[in-house]
Design a protein around this motif. Structure first.
Motif, short mmCIF file in Angstrom:
data_model
loop_
_atom_site.label_atom_id
_atom_site.label_comp_id
_atom_site.label_asym_id
_atom_site.label_seq_id
_atom_site.Cartn_x
_atom_site.Cartn_y
_atom_site.Cartn_z
N GLY A 74 7.66 4.88 -4.13
CA GLY A 74 7.24 3.99 -2.94
C GLY A 74 7.30 2.65 -3.36
N THR A 75 7.51 1.85 -2.35
CA THR A 75 7.41 0.43 -2.73
C THR A 75 5.81 -0.24 -1.73
N GLY A 76 5.50 0.57 -0.86
CA GLY A 76 4.43 0.24 -0.02
C GLY A 76 5.00 -1.11 0.90
N LEU A 77 6.17 -1.08 1.07
CA LEU A 77 6.79 -2.43 1.97
C LEU A 77 7.06 -1.85 3.36
N PHE A 96 0.83 -1.16 0.03
CA PHE A 96 0.19 -0.01 0.12
C PHE A 96 0.92 1.32 0.11
N THR A 97 0.85 2.22 -0.90
CA THR A 97 1.65 3.30 -1.23
C THR A 97 0.64 4.42 -1.72
N THR A 98 1.05 5.56 -1.21
CA THR A 98 0.33 6.71 -2.04
C THR A 98 1.42 7.44 -2.81
N LYS A 99 2.56 6.94 -2.78
CA LYS A 99 3.86 7.70 -3.33
C LYS A 99 3.85 7.28 -5.06
N ASP A 100 4.41 8.16 -5.83
CA ASP A 100 4.54 8.00 -7.28
C ASP A 100 5.25 6.64 -7.52
N1 LIG Z 1 4.98 10.19 8.18
C1 LIG Z 1 4.14 9.98 7.16
N2 LIG Z 1 3.51 10.89 6.70
C2 LIG Z 1 2.64 10.63 5.85
N3 LIG Z 1 2.15 9.61 5.27
C3 LIG Z 1 2.91 8.60 5.41
C4 LIG Z 1 3.75 8.64 6.66
N4 LIG Z 1 4.24 7.35 6.78
C5 LIG Z 1 3.42 6.38 5.96
N5 LIG Z 1 2.73 7.29 5.29
C6 LIG Z 1 1.71 6.59 4.46
O1 LIG Z 1 1.64 5.23 4.52
C7 LIG Z 1 2.03 4.57 3.14
C8 LIG Z 1 2.73 3.37 3.36
O2 LIG Z 1 4.20 3.48 3.84
P1 LIG Z 1 5.20 2.41 3.56
O3 LIG Z 1 4.64 1.20 3.94
O4 LIG Z 1 6.21 2.94 4.07
O5 LIG Z 1 5.21 2.35 2.10
P2 LIG Z 1 6.12 3.63 1.01
O6 LIG Z 1 6.74 4.61 1.81
O7 LIG Z 1 6.90 2.78 0.00
O8 LIG Z 1 4.51 4.19 0.37
C9 LIG Z 1 2.99 5.83 2.32
O9 LIG Z 1 2.56 5.63 1.03
C10 LIG Z 1 2.08 6.96 2.78
O10 LIG Z 1 0.77 7.40 2.36
#
Ligand SMILES: Nc1ncnc2c1ncn2[C@@H]1O[C@H](COP(=O)(O)OP(=O)(O)O)[C@@H](O)[C@H]1O
Ligand SMILES: [Mg+2]
Length: 524
Positions: free
Chosen positions: A468-471, A460-464
């Protein structure tokens, strides 16, 4: 005359006494008869030919006396004497005998009887007959059979549980019993392990805390066990004290987590390498600094040498020291990166959380400096140690720092003025009850309520794409659970942002659980 009268009185007296005695005997006989008739067991009296010469009411109600005269016919419908017969033994040795037998009742049903015999002797002491008393033990027998069946059933379940299960003596930790699954995990057959010590499976030299935990904890997690031929498996152990065959024992269930750990290790290694890749720019920057110092010093030396000018001793000393210190610094960075990239051996050891947090920041600080993100330290001193794997814990902290960095970056990217004021990550540790608390909070975008329950899911990721890998969080969650800790979202910091709240049981608690005996184990 008077003599005759006297004699008459004497005879009369004797006559009265004899009469009273006879009356008493008759009464006693009647009482015995009543007793004989009304006892709640069947009684028969047999002569030496095994003919039934007398029986009570219960006997007549239970067995079909019209079948014949002989006991074997009446009891069992046989034509000849039974091979094993307690009555014949009583006739032989004059003693009482016991047996358990199945007999057919009047209504054709088969019942189970407890039989007891005794001799009947005449005035000369010769055995003239035998008395046979029988008690209906059908219900008891049925219960016994039911118990045996249920024991068999539970033993079959015990044997077919896919996890190894051991029954241990709580004092010596010797294996009293174990199921078939032991062979699949340990390579030893059941017979090979019974009566061995369960502690022999532990690889560590010092087994004292395992010995303690077997009696005081309800689980021992992620420990190495050696099987046949020295094969090493990672196992989780669940312990429950119970009763087994009337004895106080420990029921120990083992789950082999080697494969799961290997898969986790691969995944976490992949994510670690991705993290390393992300940090490459920061590290290059970090390495650049010592290299610049070394370059400056060497350029200065070369210039002086080419111009044949002497270098003042003080400057020479000073510069050599700088070169030396900066080479050490570069070395430290490279070693740290190498350590971080190394595969974890998945062992849990005593770890000081503050030290790991400081170490994580050591390789990450350039990332933050480059983006003008300030770090606020609120570490509590003298925290007790926790049971963890320092390398993997550092990976958790770096994952959280990357997320905080990204959150801040995203928030500031939306802002019109490129004002770096307020870009801040706060690192806090504290001891709360019997837990070590770590909080990583930032002044970034924060996490919208709609996705808060998804962020720990893998991928799960909200990054481009590519960013982000969502891991990160899902792997961190798994790692923290391995340390018997917990991670969740903390309270949103004032002014917005995200806060991650982590807690870990202090070392003493992972050694002895709630009902642990009062023993000093902190020093172990
Ligand atoms: N400190 C934070 N601030 C805002 N959003 C966060 C933060 N930590 C995590 N997130 C949200 O949680 C999602 C999942 O995080 P993560 O499992 O580390 O995967 P990734 O960083 O690869 O997206 C992120 O894509 C983001 O949307
Ligand atoms: Mg992440």
């Amino acid at each position: 005359m008077s003599v005759n009268l006297y004699m008459l009185f004497v005879f009369l007296g004797i006559g009265v006494l004899v009469f009273i005695l006879i009356l008493k005997l008759i009464r006693q006989r009647r009482e015995y008869r009543i007793l004989f008739e009304s006892v709640p067991c069947t009684i028969s009296i047999q002569n030496k030919d095994f003919e039934i010469i007398q029986y009570n009411r219960e006997f007549a109600d239970t067995f079909d006396i019209t079948q014949g005269r002989y006991c074997y016919t009446v009891y069992k419908g046989r034509r000849e004497k039974c091979i094993v017969c307690p009555v014949s033994r009583t006739f032989k040795d004059g003693k009482s005998h016991y047996s358990e037998e199945e007999r057919t009742n009047k209504d054709g049903t088969k019942k189970f009887w407890i039989v007891k015999t005794a001799p009947i002797r005449n005035a000369k002491g010769e055995i003239t007959a035998a008395i046979e008393m029988c008690l209906d033990a059908t219900h008891r027998k049925e219960l016994e059979e039911e118990l045996t069946r249920s024991e068999k059933k539970y033993y079959a379940i015990f044997n077919n549980i896919p996890n190894p299960v051991f029954v241990l003596d709580p004092d010596s930790h010797r294996i009293l019993d174990c199921n078939r699954s032991v062979e699949a995990v340990y390579g030893y057959g059941q017979a090979e392990v019974i009566s061995r010590s369960f502690l022999d499976f532990f690889v560590d030299e010092d087994k004292s805390h395992y010995e303690f935990n077997l009696n005081n904890a309800n689980e021992i997690n992620q420990v190495k066990h050696a099987g046949k031929n020295g094969t090493i498996r990672f196992v989780n152990i669940r312990i429950s004290p119970t009763e087994f065959l009337g004895q106080h024992v420990l029921l120990v269930t083992v789950s082999d987590i080697t494969k799961r750990l290997e898969a986790e290790q691969q995944l976490s290694q992949a994510s670690k390498l991705a993290t390393l890749g992300e940090m490459a720019t920061g590290v290059a920057h970090e390495l650049n600094q010592p290299l610049t110092v070394i370059k400056m010093a060497s350029t200065y030396f070369m210039k002086k040498v080419s111009q044949n000018e002497p270098i003042p001793t003080e400057i020479l000393n000073n510069m050599s020291e700088k070169i030396n210190n900066n080479i050490d610094r570069a070395n430290r960075i490279i070693n740290h990166m190498r350590d971080f990239a190394r595969k974890s051996d998945m062992r849990l050891e005593k770890v000081q959380v503050n030290e790991v947090l400081e170490k994580a920041l050591e390789i990450f600080s350039q990332q933050l400096k480059l983006r003008q993100i300030a770090v606020v330290w609120e570490l509590q001193k003298n925290l007790p140690v926790i049971m963890a794997d320092a390398g993997r814990l550092e990976q958790v902290f770096i994952n959280l720092l990357i997320n905080a960095r990204d959150g801040i970056e995203r928030r500031w990217a939306k802002k019109e003025a490129a004002d770096s004021d307020g870009k801040r990550i706060t690192l806090k540790t504290a001891l709360k009850g019997k837990k070590v608390i770590v909080e990583v909070s930032d002044t970034g975008t924060g996490i919208p309520t709609g996705i808060q329950n998804k962020i720990f899911e893998p991928f799960f990721t909200t990054k481009d794409v590519g960013k982000g890998t969502g891991l990160g969080l899902s792997i961190s969650y798994g790692i923290i659970k391995d340390f018997q800790g917990d991670i969740r979202l903390g309270e949103t910091p004032p002014g917005g942002g995200a806060c991650f709240h982590l807690e870990f049981p202090i070392h003493q608690l992972t050694q002895a659980t709630d009902y642990g005996k009062k023993q000093n184990i902190a020093g172990r």
